[in-house]
Scaffold this active site. Structure first.
Site, mmCIF file in Angstrom:
data_model
loop_
_atom_site.group_PDB
_atom_site.id
_atom_site.type_symbol
_atom_site.label_atom_id
_atom_site.label_comp_id
_atom_site.label_asym_id
_atom_site.label_seq_id
_atom_site.Cartn_x
_atom_site.Cartn_y
_atom_site.Cartn_z
ATOM 1 N N GLU A 1 -6.982 4.700 7.622
ATOM 2 C CA GLU A 1 -6.735 6.124 7.345
ATOM 3 C C GLU A 1 -7.940 6.749 6.658
ATOM 4 O OE1 GLU A 1 -2.949 5.547 5.419
ATOM 5 O OE2 GLU A 1 -2.081 4.967 7.339
ATOM 6 N N ASN B 1 0.876 -1.183 0.000
ATOM 7 C CA ASN B 1 0.000 0.000 0.000
ATOM 8 C C ASN B 1 0.908 1.225 0.000
ATOM 9 O OD1 ASN B 1 -1.837 2.040 0.463
ATOM 10 N ND2 ASN B 1 -2.135 1.554 2.623
ATOM 11 N N GLY C 1 1.950 2.085 10.806
ATOM 12 C CA GLY C 1 2.904 3.190 10.692
ATOM 13 C C GLY C 1 3.532 3.601 12.015
ATOM 14 N N HIS D 1 -9.625 1.208 4.622
ATOM 15 C CA HIS D 1 -8.351 1.381 5.341
ATOM 16 C C HIS D 1 -8.595 2.335 6.513
ATOM 17 C CE1 HIS D 1 -4.226 2.502 6.248
ATOM 18 N NE2 HIS D 1 -3.862 1.417 5.608
ATOM 19 N N LYS E 1 0.195 4.221 -0.132
ATOM 20 C CA LYS E 1 -0.414 5.428 0.460
ATOM 21 C C LYS E 1 -0.235 6.602 -0.499
ATOM 22 C CE LYS E 1 0.755 3.613 5.008
ATOM 23 N NZ LYS E 1 -0.059 3.590 6.202
ATOM 24 N N GLU F 1 -5.914 -5.142 10.356
ATOM 25 C CA GLU F 1 -4.889 -4.126 10.594
ATOM 26 C C GLU F 1 -5.208 -3.380 11.898
ATOM 27 O OE1 GLU F 1 -2.751 -2.926 6.754
ATOM 28 O OE2 GLU F 1 -4.465 -1.611 6.966
ATOM 29 N N SER G 1 2.944 -2.346 10.463
ATOM 30 C CA SER G 1 4.389 -2.348 10.727
ATOM 31 C C SER G 1 5.043 -3.699 10.427
ATOM 32 C CB SER G 1 4.678 -1.900 12.163
ATOM 33 O OG SER G 1 4.258 -0.558 12.342
HETATM 34 C C1 PEP Z 1 -0.955 0.086 5.830
HETATM 35 O O1 PEP Z 1 -0.843 1.200 5.348
HETATM 36 O O2 PEP Z 1 -1.908 -0.635 5.522
HETATM 37 C C2 PEP Z 1 0.061 -0.371 6.781
HETATM 38 C C3 PEP Z 1 -0.080 -1.555 7.331
HETATM 39 O O3 PEP Z 1 1.094 0.489 7.024
HETATM 40 P P1 PEP Z 1 2.478 0.121 7.773
HETATM 41 O O4 PEP Z 1 2.980 -1.164 7.177
HETATM 42 O O5 PEP Z 1 3.372 1.274 7.466
HETATM 43 O O6 PEP Z 1 2.172 -0.013 9.221
#
Ligand code: PEP
Length: 246
Positions: free
Chosen positions: A95, A9, A170, A93, A11, A164, A208
């Protein structure tokens, strides 16, 4: 046995030059045992399709409209994504849930719109830190998945689910493999009650994931790969994570 799936992803990151380097680096690192895909910002779908078309790596978007077409300024429909050869669309997601006030019914409608055009929705679910600390994790995640299950009805088996935990996205904080497996098992049980295809469905872990923790997470029986944010922007890290999946 389920084949693992690793989805990057990106972003809201990228540029023509950075994308070219990243995509050619991923393509050059093939073959992978797992299925691999990247979900890129809308303006980069075309160049991603050109860069990956011959390499057996899929691509997708990070969102899609719940509407077919119409006066929805700024929205991108599933039909448009399909025209760009998108295999996947991330929906719900955290976000988008947080910054764009997306709720469960809207996320479910987006998943339905994607599937109607042959684009596989990657439906994200996950609890915030406050919800985890309040002991609400299971209820929150079940409610989020339940909305998608009801909207997709007989097509439930065609979505990909991504667990998630919001507190791990992040932040550098990862759920332990045991914590993640427990949630994935719960989600699998919920899917089993909805579709006979539950044992073939992919449930990805995101939050992460890095080269040094990927293999242990992916070794859990109900973790079928990962949704990778920050680490998907670095060729070496993303390739190492793809290789950690078998
Ligand atoms: C994501 O954006 O779905 C995500 C899991 O980000 P990160 O791996 O940076 O935590």
């Amino acid at each position: 046995m389920r084949k693992q799936l690793i989805v990057g992803n990106w972003k809201m990151y990228g540029s023509h030059s950075a994308n070219a380097e990243l995509l050619s680096g991923i393509a050059a690192a093939r073959p992978f045992m797992a299925d691999v895909a990247v979900c890129v910002p809308f303006p980069y779908l075309s160049e991603t399709a050109v860069a990956l078309a011959a390499h057996g790596i899929h691509w997708g978007a990070q969102d899609c409209s719940a509407h077919e077409q119409g006066a929805y300024t700024g929205e991108v429909s599933a039909a448009m994504l399909a025209e760009f050869g998108c295999r996947y669309a991330i929906v719900g997601h955290s976000e988008r849930r947080t910054y764009h006030a997306e709720n469960d019914p809207l996320v479910a409608d987006k998943a339905k719109a994607a599937l109607a055009r042959g684009v596989t929705p990657i439906v994200c679910v996950g609890e915030t830190l406050a919800q985890r600390e309040a002991g609400e994790t299971e209820a929150v995640v079940k409610r989020q998945l339940s909305a998608a299950i009801h909207a997709l009805a007989h097509c439930v088996g065609e979505m990909v689910v991504a667990y998630e935990p919001v507190w791990a996205i992040g932040t550098g904080r990862t759920a332990t493999p045991e914590q993640a497996q427990a949630m994935h098992a719960l989600l699998r049980a919920q899917l089993r009650a909805a579709t006979p295809r539950a044992d073939d469905m992919k449930i990805l872990y995101g939050g992460s994931v890095k080269p040094d923790n990927a293999a242990t997470l992916f070794a859990q029986p109900d973790i079928d790969g990962g949704l990778i944010g920050g680490a998907s922007l670095k060729v070496a890290d993303f390739v190492a994570i793809c290789r950690a999946a078998d």
